[in-house]
Motif scaffolding. Structure first.
Motif, PDB file in Angstrom:
ATOM      1  N   GLY A   1       0.839  -1.189   0.000  1.00 52.57           N
ATOM      2  CA  GLY A   1       0.000   0.000   0.000  1.00 52.57           C
ATOM      3  C   GLY A   1       0.873   1.237   0.000  1.00 52.57           C
ATOM      4  N   TRP A   2       0.315   2.350  -0.407  1.00 48.93           N
ATOM      5  CA  TRP A   2       0.956   3.661  -0.326  1.00 48.93           C
ATOM      6  C   TRP A   2       0.134   4.500   0.631  1.00 48.93           C
ATOM      7  CZ3 TRP A   2       5.584   3.548  -2.115  1.00 48.93           C
ATOM      8  CH2 TRP A   2       5.908   2.881  -3.273  1.00 48.93           C
ATOM      9  N   SER A   3       0.641   5.646   1.016  1.00 50.23           N
ATOM     10  CA  SER A   3      -0.131   6.507   1.913  1.00 50.23           C
ATOM     11  C   SER A   3      -1.446   6.919   1.253  1.00 50.23           C
ATOM     12  CB  SER A   3       0.681   7.730   2.337  1.00 50.23           C
ATOM     13  OG  SER A   3       1.126   8.428   1.201  1.00 50.23           O
ATOM     14  N   SER A   4      -1.446   7.046  -0.074  1.00 48.69           N
ATOM     15  CA  SER A   4      -2.684   7.413  -0.780  1.00 48.69           C
ATOM     16  C   SER A   4      -3.612   6.210  -0.992  1.00 48.69           C
ATOM     17  CB  SER A   4      -2.343   8.021  -2.143  1.00 48.69           C
ATOM     18  OG  SER A   4      -1.631   7.086  -2.935  1.00 48.69           O
ATOM     19  N   ARG A   5      -3.072   4.996  -0.880  1.00 44.63           N
ATOM     20  CA  ARG A   5      -3.842   3.754  -1.073  1.00 44.63           C
ATOM     21  C   ARG A   5      -3.345   2.705  -0.088  1.00 44.63           C
ATOM     22  NH1 ARG A   5      -4.596   1.809  -7.287  1.00 44.63           N
ATOM     23  NH2 ARG A   5      -5.982   0.221  -6.518  1.00 44.63           N
ATOM     24  N   PRO A   6      -3.548   2.937   1.218  1.00 42.12           N
ATOM     25  CA  PRO A   6      -2.990   2.016   2.202  1.00 42.12           C
ATOM     26  C   PRO A   6      -3.566   0.614   2.063  1.00 42.12           C
ATOM     27  CG  PRO A   6      -4.457   3.583   3.259  1.00 42.12           C
ATOM     28  CD  PRO A   6      -4.328   4.005   1.829  1.00 42.12           C
ATOM     29  N   GLY A   7      -2.686  -0.350   2.304  1.00 39.91           N
ATOM     30  CA  GLY A   7      -3.089  -1.747   2.257  1.00 39.91           C
ATOM     31  C   GLY A   7      -2.913  -2.392   3.616  1.00 39.91           C
ATOM     32  N   LEU A   8      -2.779  -3.711   3.615  1.00 36.71           N
ATOM     33  CA  LEU A   8      -2.670  -4.482   4.843  1.00 36.71           C
ATOM     34  C   LEU A   8      -1.554  -5.503   4.732  1.00 36.71           C
ATOM     35  CD1 LEU A   8      -6.460  -5.310   5.233  1.00 36.71           C
ATOM     36  CD2 LEU A   8      -5.169  -3.722   6.666  1.00 36.71           C
ATOM     37  N   ALA A   9      -0.981  -5.846   5.862  1.00 41.31           N
ATOM     38  CA  ALA A   9      -0.058  -6.965   5.978  1.00 41.31           C
ATOM     39  C   ALA A   9      -0.317  -7.606   7.335  1.00 41.31           C
ATOM     40  CB  ALA A   9       1.391  -6.499   5.855  1.00 41.31           C
ATOM     41  N   ALA A  10       0.161  -8.816   7.508  1.00 41.30           N
ATOM     42  CA  ALA A  10      -0.121  -9.569   8.726  1.00 41.30           C
ATOM     43  C   ALA A  10       0.797  -9.178   9.870  1.00 41.30           C
ATOM     44  CB  ALA A  10       0.003 -11.064   8.452  1.00 41.30           C
ATOM     45  N   GLY A  11       0.287  -9.353  11.070  1.00 41.67           N
ATOM     46  CA  GLY A  11       1.061  -9.206  12.293  1.00 41.67           C
ATOM     47  C   GLY A  11       0.658 -10.306  13.256  1.00 41.67           C
ATOM     48  N   LEU A  12       1.552 -10.674  14.158  1.00 42.16           N
ATOM     49  CA  LEU A  12       1.219 -11.633  15.205  1.00 42.16           C
ATOM     50  C   LEU A  12       0.882 -10.879  16.468  1.00 42.16           C
ATOM     51  CD1 LEU A  12       3.700 -14.672  15.085  1.00 42.16           C
ATOM     52  CD2 LEU A  12       1.354 -14.515  14.268  1.00 42.16           C
ATOM     53  N   HIS A  13      -0.250 -11.262  17.071  1.00 39.34           N
ATOM     54  CA  HIS A  13      -0.749 -10.624  18.292  1.00 39.34           C
ATOM     55  C   HIS A  13      -0.927 -11.684  19.366  1.00 39.34           C
ATOM     56  CE1 HIS A  13      -1.589  -6.747  16.305  1.00 39.34           C
ATOM     57  NE2 HIS A  13      -1.751  -7.512  15.243  1.00 39.34           N
ATOM     58  N   PRO A  14      -0.872 -11.289  20.643  1.00 44.39           N
ATOM     59  CA  PRO A  14      -0.975 -12.261  21.735  1.00 44.39           C
ATOM     60  C   PRO A  14      -2.289 -13.037  21.726  1.00 44.39           C
ATOM     61  CG  PRO A  14      -0.195 -10.146  22.558  1.00 44.39           C
ATOM     62  CD  PRO A  14      -0.627  -9.927  21.139  1.00 44.39           C
ATOM     63  N   GLY A  15      -2.183 -14.318  22.102  1.00 39.84           N
ATOM     64  CA  GLY A  15      -3.340 -15.189  22.262  1.00 39.84           C
ATOM     65  C   GLY A  15      -3.602 -16.072  21.066  1.00 39.84           C
ATOM     66  N   GLY A  16      -4.111 -17.265  21.310  1.00 35.32           N
ATOM     67  CA  GLY A  16      -4.520 -18.158  20.234  1.00 35.32           C
ATOM     68  C   GLY A  16      -3.384 -18.991  19.685  1.00 35.32           C
ATOM     69  N   THR A  17      -3.582 -19.467  18.455  1.00 33.81           N
ATOM     70  CA  THR A  17      -2.561 -20.242  17.746  1.00 33.81           C
ATOM     71  C   THR A  17      -2.513 -19.771  16.300  1.00 33.81           C
ATOM     72  OG1 THR A  17      -4.092 -21.991  17.121  1.00 33.81           O
ATOM     73  CG2 THR A  17      -2.878 -22.313  19.166  1.00 33.81           C
TER      74      THR A  17
ATOM     75  N   ASN B   1      -8.874  -4.586  -0.461  1.00 37.16           N
ATOM     76  CA  ASN B   1      -9.191  -4.630  -1.887  1.00 37.16           C
ATOM     77  C   ASN B   1      -8.555  -3.536  -2.729  1.00 37.16           C
ATOM     78  OD1 ASN B   1     -10.992  -6.964  -2.388  1.00 37.16           O
ATOM     79  ND2 ASN B   1     -12.079  -6.031  -0.669  1.00 37.16           N
ATOM     80  N   THR B   2      -8.131  -2.441  -2.128  1.00 38.37           N
ATOM     81  CA  THR B   2      -7.563  -1.355  -2.932  1.00 38.37           C
ATOM     82  C   THR B   2      -6.113  -1.050  -2.594  1.00 38.37           C
ATOM     83  OG1 THR B   2      -8.296   0.425  -1.458  1.00 38.37           O
ATOM     84  CG2 THR B   2      -9.843  -0.287  -3.200  1.00 38.37           C
ATOM     85  N   GLY B   3      -5.589  -1.650  -1.522  1.00 39.89           N
ATOM     86  CA  GLY B   3      -4.185  -1.411  -1.154  1.00 39.89           C
ATOM     87  C   GLY B   3      -3.242  -1.855  -2.260  1.00 39.89           C
ATOM     88  N   LEU B   4      -2.356  -0.960  -2.651  1.00 41.90           N
ATOM     89  CA  LEU B   4      -1.390  -1.249  -3.712  1.00 41.90           C
ATOM     90  C   LEU B   4      -0.108  -0.494  -3.403  1.00 41.90           C
ATOM     91  CD1 LEU B   4      -0.716  -2.408  -6.535  1.00 41.90           C
ATOM     92  CD2 LEU B   4      -1.628  -0.281  -7.482  1.00 41.90           C
ATOM     93  N   GLY B   5       1.004  -1.235  -3.337  1.00 42.94           N
ATOM     94  CA  GLY B   5       2.293  -0.620  -3.022  1.00 42.94           C
ATOM     95  C   GLY B   5       3.391  -1.176  -3.897  1.00 42.94           C
ATOM     96  N   ARG B   6       4.624  -0.903  -3.542  1.00 44.80           N
ATOM     97  CA  ARG B   6       5.769  -1.283  -4.367  1.00 44.80           C
ATOM     98  C   ARG B   6       5.918  -2.795  -4.513  1.00 44.80           C
ATOM     99  NH1 ARG B   6       9.677  -3.066  -1.055  1.00 44.80           N
ATOM    100  NH2 ARG B   6       9.722  -2.247   1.046  1.00 44.80           N
ATOM    101  N   LYS B   7       5.401  -3.575  -3.556  1.00 45.74           N
ATOM    102  CA  LYS B   7       5.508  -5.031  -3.647  1.00 45.74           C
ATOM    103  C   LYS B   7       4.245  -5.674  -4.212  1.00 45.74           C
ATOM    104  CE  LYS B   7       8.080  -7.271  -0.740  1.00 45.74           C
ATOM    105  NZ  LYS B   7       8.527  -7.922   0.503  1.00 45.74           N
ATOM    106  N   GLY B   8       3.198  -4.869  -4.446  1.00 46.47           N
ATOM    107  CA  GLY B   8       1.978  -5.437  -5.021  1.00 46.47           C
ATOM    108  C   GLY B   8       0.721  -5.059  -4.266  1.00 46.47           C
ATOM    109  N   ARG B   9      -0.311  -5.841  -4.531  1.00 47.30           N
ATOM    110  CA  ARG B   9      -1.637  -5.597  -3.965  1.00 47.30           C
ATOM    111  C   ARG B   9      -1.806  -6.308  -2.618  1.00 47.30           C
ATOM    112  NH1 ARG B   9      -5.593  -8.063  -6.685  1.00 47.30           N
ATOM    113  NH2 ARG B   9      -7.121  -6.530  -6.021  1.00 47.30           N
TER     114      ARG B   9
END
Length: 180
Positions: free
Chosen positions: A53-69, A139-147
């Protein structure tokens, strides 16, 4: 953020990937195996403004958060491979907190693996997002590495190749709309 070097045993270093590392590790390794980490769960929580994503079209990536598996892929690196890989991983995963976590391999072995957690003080990680904002970023996040949508698809595909057919990533696939 600079990461400290993790302990590398004579047997090598395990690295646990749960997002793009599963399908684009960017390092040489001896072995890759499905693995499960308990005490953490994956969430598409990072607001990506350079990679998926870019600042004009922010996207998402995964993070690990406490709890679960969480299911992912563990990679075994030799000492030499780890020495080559760690500086690049530190640069790539700069927004995350590097940590050693216990992982259980698909074959039953338990190992200690390096992974990258959602950094609790980094403002890029959002544990709660309004559904509309989340779906727009997906659905709209697009950055230097892709969608952002392709990040989810490729990550789910990597899990499937390792025998995981039902996950949080698979559950997101029906919410991905056409190419943007």
């Amino acid at each position: 953020m600079r990461h400290r070097s993790p302990p590398i045993s004579p047997a090598g270093l395990w690295i646990f990937g749960y997002g793009s590392l599963m399908w684009e590790p960017g390092f040489e390794y001896v072995r890759a195996e499905r693995a499960r980490v308990t005490g953490w769960h994956r969430r598409m929580s990072m607001i990506a403004t350079t990679s998926y994503g870019w600042s004009s079209r922010p996207g998402l990536a995964a993070g690990l958060h406490p709890g679960g598996t969480v299911e992912g892929v563990a990679f075994l690196l030799t000492e030499a491979q780890a020495a080559d890989a760690l500086p690049a991983l530190s640069r790539r995963e700069w927004a995350y907190l590097a940590a050693m976590v216990p992982a259980r391999l698909a074959g039953g072995d338990r190992v200690s693996a390096l992974t990258y957690l959602a950094h609790p003080t980094n403002g890029r990680f959002r544990t709660a997002q309004p559904r509309g904002d989340f779906l727009r970023r997906l659905n709209t996040g697009l950055g230097r590495k892709g969608r952002a949508a392709d990040y989810v698809r490729l990550s789910a595909d990597a899990l499937t190749r390792h025998g995981v057919r039902h996950s949080d990533l698979h559950a997101l696939l029906p919410h991905i709309t056409g190419r943007t």
